[in-house]
Design a protein around this motif. Structure first.
Motif, PDB file in Angstrom:
ATOM      1  N   ARG A  62      -8.303 -21.000   6.854  1.00 39.93           N
ATOM      2  CA  ARG A  62      -9.653 -20.681   7.179  1.00 39.93           C
ATOM      3  C   ARG A  62     -10.614 -20.996   6.099  1.00 39.93           C
ATOM      4  NH1 ARG A  62      -9.703 -14.850   9.442  1.00 39.93           N
ATOM      5  NH2 ARG A  62     -11.864 -15.013   8.870  1.00 39.93           N
ATOM      6  N   GLY A  63     -10.520 -21.934   5.018  1.00 37.31           N
ATOM      7  CA  GLY A  63     -11.175 -22.018   4.250  1.00 37.31           C
ATOM      8  C   GLY A  63     -11.016 -21.185   2.981  1.00 37.31           C
ATOM      9  N   GLY A  64      -9.753 -20.571   3.188  1.00 34.74           N
ATOM     10  CA  GLY A  64      -9.401 -19.477   2.063  1.00 34.74           C
ATOM     11  C   GLY A  64      -9.582 -18.042   2.207  1.00 34.74           C
ATOM     12  N   ILE A  65     -10.421 -17.780   3.508  1.00 40.07           N
ATOM     13  CA  ILE A  65     -10.546 -16.296   3.927  1.00 40.07           C
ATOM     14  C   ILE A  65      -9.506 -15.819   4.581  1.00 40.07           C
ATOM     15  CG2 ILE A  65     -11.972 -14.831   5.100  1.00 40.07           C
ATOM     16  CD1 ILE A  65     -14.118 -17.158   5.070  1.00 40.07           C
ATOM     17  N   ASP A  66      -9.006 -14.604   4.128  1.00 44.69           N
ATOM     18  CA  ASP A  66      -7.714 -14.134   4.593  1.00 44.69           C
ATOM     19  C   ASP A  66      -8.028 -12.683   4.481  1.00 44.69           C
ATOM     20  OD1 ASP A  66      -5.182 -13.380   5.267  1.00 44.69           O
ATOM     21  OD2 ASP A  66      -4.345 -14.438   3.536  1.00 44.69           O
ATOM     22  N   HIS A  67      -7.763 -11.980   5.622  1.00 45.80           N
ATOM     23  CA  HIS A  67      -7.948 -10.304   5.940  1.00 45.80           C
ATOM     24  C   HIS A  67      -6.739  -9.675   5.700  1.00 45.80           C
ATOM     25  CE1 HIS A  67     -11.454 -11.560   8.332  1.00 45.80           C
ATOM     26  NE2 HIS A  67     -11.977 -11.352   7.319  1.00 45.80           N
ATOM     27  N   GLU A  68      -5.274 -10.409   5.618  1.00 47.35           N
ATOM     28  CA  GLU A  68      -4.310  -9.648   5.547  1.00 47.35           C
ATOM     29  C   GLU A  68      -4.252  -8.580   4.246  1.00 47.35           C
ATOM     30  OE1 GLU A  68       0.459 -10.733   5.569  1.00 47.35           O
ATOM     31  OE2 GLU A  68      -0.816 -12.053   4.340  1.00 47.35           O
ATOM     32  N   GLY A  69      -3.698  -7.482   4.990  1.00 48.11           N
ATOM     33  CA  GLY A  69      -3.557  -6.152   3.939  1.00 48.11           C
ATOM     34  C   GLY A  69      -4.814  -5.712   3.928  1.00 48.11           C
ATOM     35  N   ILE A  70      -5.978  -5.835   4.367  1.00 47.56           N
ATOM     36  CA  ILE A  70      -7.137  -5.009   4.345  1.00 47.56           C
ATOM     37  C   ILE A  70      -7.086  -3.580   5.438  1.00 47.56           C
ATOM     38  CG2 ILE A  70      -9.655  -4.851   5.021  1.00 47.56           C
ATOM     39  CD1 ILE A  70      -9.733  -7.839   4.076  1.00 47.56           C
ATOM     40  N   GLY A  71      -7.180  -2.529   4.758  1.00 47.25           N
ATOM     41  CA  GLY A  71      -7.105  -1.348   5.796  1.00 47.25           C
ATOM     42  C   GLY A  71      -5.720  -0.857   5.880  1.00 47.25           C
ATOM     43  N   LYS A  72      -4.839  -1.328   5.306  1.00 43.81           N
ATOM     44  CA  LYS A  72      -3.269  -1.263   5.484  1.00 43.81           C
ATOM     45  C   LYS A  72      -2.832  -0.017   5.514  1.00 43.81           C
ATOM     46  CE  LYS A  72       0.694  -2.327   2.858  1.00 43.81           C
ATOM     47  NZ  LYS A  72       1.211  -3.276   1.771  1.00 43.81           N
ATOM     48  N   LEU A  73      -2.132   0.675   6.387  1.00 42.50           N
ATOM     49  CA  LEU A  73      -1.540   1.976   6.555  1.00 42.50           C
ATOM     50  C   LEU A  73      -0.312   1.549   6.988  1.00 42.50           C
ATOM     51  CD1 LEU A  73      -1.523   5.165   6.244  1.00 42.50           C
ATOM     52  CD2 LEU A  73      -2.341   5.002   8.628  1.00 42.50           C
ATOM     53  N   GLY A  74       0.851   1.982   6.297  1.00 37.57           N
ATOM     54  CA  GLY A  74       2.190   1.742   6.681  1.00 37.57           C
ATOM     55  C   GLY A  74       2.849   3.187   7.044  1.00 37.57           C
ATOM     56  N   ASN A  88      18.358   1.621   7.852  1.00 38.50           N
ATOM     57  CA  ASN A  88      17.941   1.340   9.154  1.00 38.50           C
ATOM     58  C   ASN A  88      16.483   1.763   9.386  1.00 38.50           C
ATOM     59  OD1 ASN A  88      19.618  -0.678  10.092  1.00 38.50           O
ATOM     60  ND2 ASN A  88      21.181   0.924  10.456  1.00 38.50           N
ATOM     61  N   ASN A  89      15.683   2.379   8.224  1.00 41.13           N
ATOM     62  CA  ASN A  89      14.416   2.644   8.328  1.00 41.13           C
ATOM     63  C   ASN A  89      13.570   1.707   8.034  1.00 41.13           C
ATOM     64  OD1 ASN A  89      14.898   5.465   8.869  1.00 41.13           O
ATOM     65  ND2 ASN A  89      15.126   6.136   6.800  1.00 41.13           N
ATOM     66  N   MET A  90      12.373   1.658   8.602  1.00 37.89           N
ATOM     67  CA  MET A  90      11.463   0.348   7.999  1.00 37.89           C
ATOM     68  C   MET A  90      10.088   0.978   8.074  1.00 37.89           C
ATOM     69  SD  MET A  90      11.620  -1.372  11.772  1.00 37.89           S
ATOM     70  CE  MET A  90      11.559  -0.397  13.470  1.00 37.89           C
ATOM     71  N   THR A  91       9.414   0.277   7.125  1.00 29.80           N
ATOM     72  CA  THR A  91       7.879   0.542   7.051  1.00 29.80           C
ATOM     73  C   THR A  91       7.059  -0.381   8.159  1.00 29.80           C
ATOM     74  OG1 THR A  91       8.117   1.115   4.811  1.00 29.80           O
ATOM     75  CG2 THR A  91       5.711   0.607   5.611  1.00 29.80           C
ATOM     76  N   VAL A  92       6.468   0.128   8.820  1.00 25.37           N
ATOM     77  CA  VAL A  92       5.591  -0.481  10.127  1.00 25.37           C
ATOM     78  C   VAL A  92       4.080  -0.337   9.613  1.00 25.37           C
ATOM     79  CG1 VAL A  92       5.011  -0.788  12.372  1.00 25.37           C
ATOM     80  CG2 VAL A  92       7.336  -0.087  11.684  1.00 25.37           C
ATOM     81  N   LEU A  93       3.459  -1.452   9.462  1.00 24.27           N
ATOM     82  CA  LEU A  93       1.967  -1.431   9.318  1.00 24.27           C
ATOM     83  C   LEU A  93       1.241  -1.029  10.619  1.00 24.27           C
ATOM     84  CD1 LEU A  93      -0.317  -3.361   7.416  1.00 24.27           C
ATOM     85  CD2 LEU A  93      -0.799  -3.586   9.951  1.00 24.27           C
ATOM     86  N   THR A  94       0.908   0.108  10.758  1.00 25.53           N
ATOM     87  CA  THR A  94       0.072   0.698  11.986  1.00 25.53           C
ATOM     88  C   THR A  94      -1.350   0.562  11.993  1.00 25.53           C
ATOM     89  OG1 THR A  94       0.337   2.917  11.121  1.00 25.53           O
ATOM     90  CG2 THR A  94       2.243   2.168  12.263  1.00 25.53           C
ATOM     91  N   ARG A  95      -1.902   0.176  10.993  1.00 22.79           N
ATOM     92  CA  ARG A  95      -3.550   0.036  10.853  1.00 22.79           C
ATOM     93  C   ARG A  95      -3.706  -1.029   9.795  1.00 22.79           C
ATOM     94  NH1 ARG A  95      -7.240   3.480  12.901  1.00 22.79           N
ATOM     95  NH2 ARG A  95      -6.367   5.683  13.354  1.00 22.79           N
ATOM     96  N   GLY A  96      -4.656  -1.807  10.140  1.00 27.36           N
ATOM     97  CA  GLY A  96      -5.262  -2.520   9.335  1.00 27.36           C
ATOM     98  C   GLY A  96      -4.894  -4.312   9.790  1.00 27.36           C
ATOM     99  N   TYR A  97      -5.195  -4.978   8.951  1.00 27.67           N
ATOM    100  CA  TYR A  97      -4.664  -6.609   9.144  1.00 27.67           C
ATOM    101  C   TYR A  97      -3.268  -7.219   8.906  1.00 27.67           C
ATOM    102  CZ  TYR A  97      -9.749  -6.896  10.205  1.00 27.67           C
ATOM    103  OH  TYR A  97     -11.062  -6.876  10.865  1.00 27.67           O
TER     104      TYR A  97
END
Length: 144
Positions: A7-19, A81-90
């Motif tokens: 996308r022309g270098g635009i990347d939202h990944e990680g914005i507003g992240k809550l795990g 067997n625990n995991m971090t799940v991103l539950t908010r954000g991009y």
């Protein structure tokens, strides 16, 4: 896992992240074991970046069944067997081949770690953009 150039270098990944921490349900733990086990990179990679939903317990998650609501995207998988799940954000998630969602579609899980457009369910996760011409995505997911 930036996808610069798509996308022309635009990347939202990680914005507003809550795990949040969840226990893997038996089916998800079995997928890790089948791919080589917790002690291997391949075993953990079998679930990292995949879409999950709630299981029987509110503190347990797994791949679920097609059409189940999207809880989040697995960010890390630990030796207990625990995991971090991103539950908010991009975050990026794989899509379903031949059935990628359109931007704005409400998302659900497909039961195998991918996301797909809901056919009537409501939820807090939606597709932001489909980031590639590949048949399975990835799909940029916003969980709000």
């Amino acid at each position: 896992m930036a996808r610069g150039g798509i996308r022309g270098g635009i990347d939202h990944e990680g914005i507003g992240k809550l795990g949040m921490t969840y226990k893997a349900n038996a089916a998800l733990a079995a997928a890790v074991a089948a791919a080589g086990g917790i002690g291997t990179t391949a075993g953990r990679a079998a679930v990292i970046g995949k879409a999950v939903t709630w299981s029987a317990s509110p503190f347990e998650a797994g791949f679920g069944s097609a059409g189940d609501p999207l809880l989040g995207i697995v960010e890390s998988y630990d030796y207990d067997n625990n995991m971090t799940v991103l539950t908010r954000g991009y975050a990026y998630a794989p899509g379903v081949s031949g059935s990628l969602p359109s931007p704005g579609n409400i998302l659900v899980v497909n039961g195998s770690g991918a996301v797909m457009a809901s056919t009537g369910a409501v939820g807090v996760a939606r597709a932001d953009a489909v980031m590639t011409t590949d048949a399975t995505g990835p799909v940029m997911v916003f969980i709000g």
